[in-house]
Design an enzyme around this catalytic site. Structure first.
Site, short mmCIF file in Angstrom:
data_model
loop_
_atom_site.label_atom_id
_atom_site.label_comp_id
_atom_site.label_asym_id
_atom_site.label_seq_id
_atom_site.Cartn_x
_atom_site.Cartn_y
_atom_site.Cartn_z
CG ASP A 72 1.13 64.90 41.04
OD1 ASP A 72 2.21 64.31 40.84
OD2 ASP A 72 0.28 65.10 40.14
CG HIS B 235 9.52 63.93 40.29
ND1 HIS B 235 10.07 64.06 39.03
CD2 HIS B 235 8.48 63.07 40.15
CE1 HIS B 235 9.40 63.31 38.17
NE2 HIS B 235 8.43 62.69 38.83
P1 AMP Z 1 6.60 61.20 36.78
O1 AMP Z 1 5.74 60.35 35.90
O2 AMP Z 1 7.22 60.43 37.92
O3 AMP Z 1 7.60 62.02 36.00
O4 AMP Z 1 5.60 62.19 37.50
C1 AMP Z 1 5.39 63.51 37.13
C2 AMP Z 1 4.30 64.04 38.02
O5 AMP Z 1 4.31 65.46 37.93
C3 AMP Z 1 2.89 63.57 37.63
O6 AMP Z 1 2.29 62.91 38.75
C4 AMP Z 1 2.16 64.88 37.29
O7 AMP Z 1 0.82 64.89 37.69
C5 AMP Z 1 2.99 65.91 38.05
N1 AMP Z 1 2.94 67.25 37.49
C6 AMP Z 1 3.15 67.61 36.20
N2 AMP Z 1 3.05 68.96 36.07
C7 AMP Z 1 2.80 69.44 37.31
C8 AMP Z 1 2.58 70.76 37.84
N3 AMP Z 1 2.63 71.85 37.06
N4 AMP Z 1 2.33 70.90 39.17
C9 AMP Z 1 2.28 69.79 39.95
N5 AMP Z 1 2.48 68.55 39.53
C10 AMP Z 1 2.73 68.36 38.22
#
Ligand code: AMP
Ligand code: ZN
Length: 139
Positions: free
Chosen positions: A31, A100
């Site tokens: 993440d 995810h």
């Molecule tokens: P959610 O709130 O469950 O949709 O979590 C989305 C997660 O994706 C968050 O913890 C973000 O930090 C992570 N995230 C967003 N963009 C990226 C990226 N480009 N690479 C890795 N993690 C990401």
């Protein structure tokens, strides 16, 4: 593939990611804004908005990856606990509409929640909602 989905782009290599594990149907990467070091995400390579759409056959490949990765993260950062979190829809905190699983290492002093406050419910309340759920439970 959904054209403007960040996670689809990560799977295709169009956006960089710190890849941890890849199988036929599953991709895992760190993440970008970790709650604690080692926080990673496990996703189906194909695009599904929420867990509701992920076929059981893909979940059957994905969940063992979640388990393996959790064990590795737990040891890698000497964690004291692991949360596996999977948010569906905005009300539950989903920001990226590609389903995810978060694997989040936890420490007793990290300042985050260890439990959610429960509401009191009468036996009648529990039975009422039980009947609703059982009526809608898919075979
Ligand atoms: P959610 O709130 O469950 O949709 O979590 C989305 C997660 O994706 C968050 O913890 C973000 O930090 C992570 N995230 C967003 N963009 C990226 C990226 N480009 N690479 C890795 N993690 C990401
Ligand atoms: Zn996607």
């Amino acid at each position: 593939m959904t054209a403007d989905c960040i996670f689809c782009k990560i799977v295709k290599g169009e956006i960089p990611s710190t890849r941890i594990l890849e199988t036929d149907e599953v991709y895992s990467f760190l993440d970008i804004n970790p709650i604690n070091p080692g926080h990673l995400l496990v996703i189906p390579k194909k695009h599904f908005n929420t867990i509701f759409e992920i076929p059981d056959s893909i979940l059957a490949e994905l969940m063992p990856c979640v388990k393996r990765l959790s064990k590795a993260v737990y040891r890698a950062v000497s964690a004291e606990g692991i949360n596996i979190v999977q948010n569906n829809y905005r009300a539950a905190g989903q920001l990226i509409d590609h389903a995810h699983f978060h694997v989040i290492p936890r420490f007793s002093n990290d300042g985050f929640l260890t439990s959610w406050p429960g509401k009191t419910a009468s036996p009648e309340d529990l039975n009422r909602v039980k009947e609703k759920i059982l009526n809608l439970l898919e075979k």
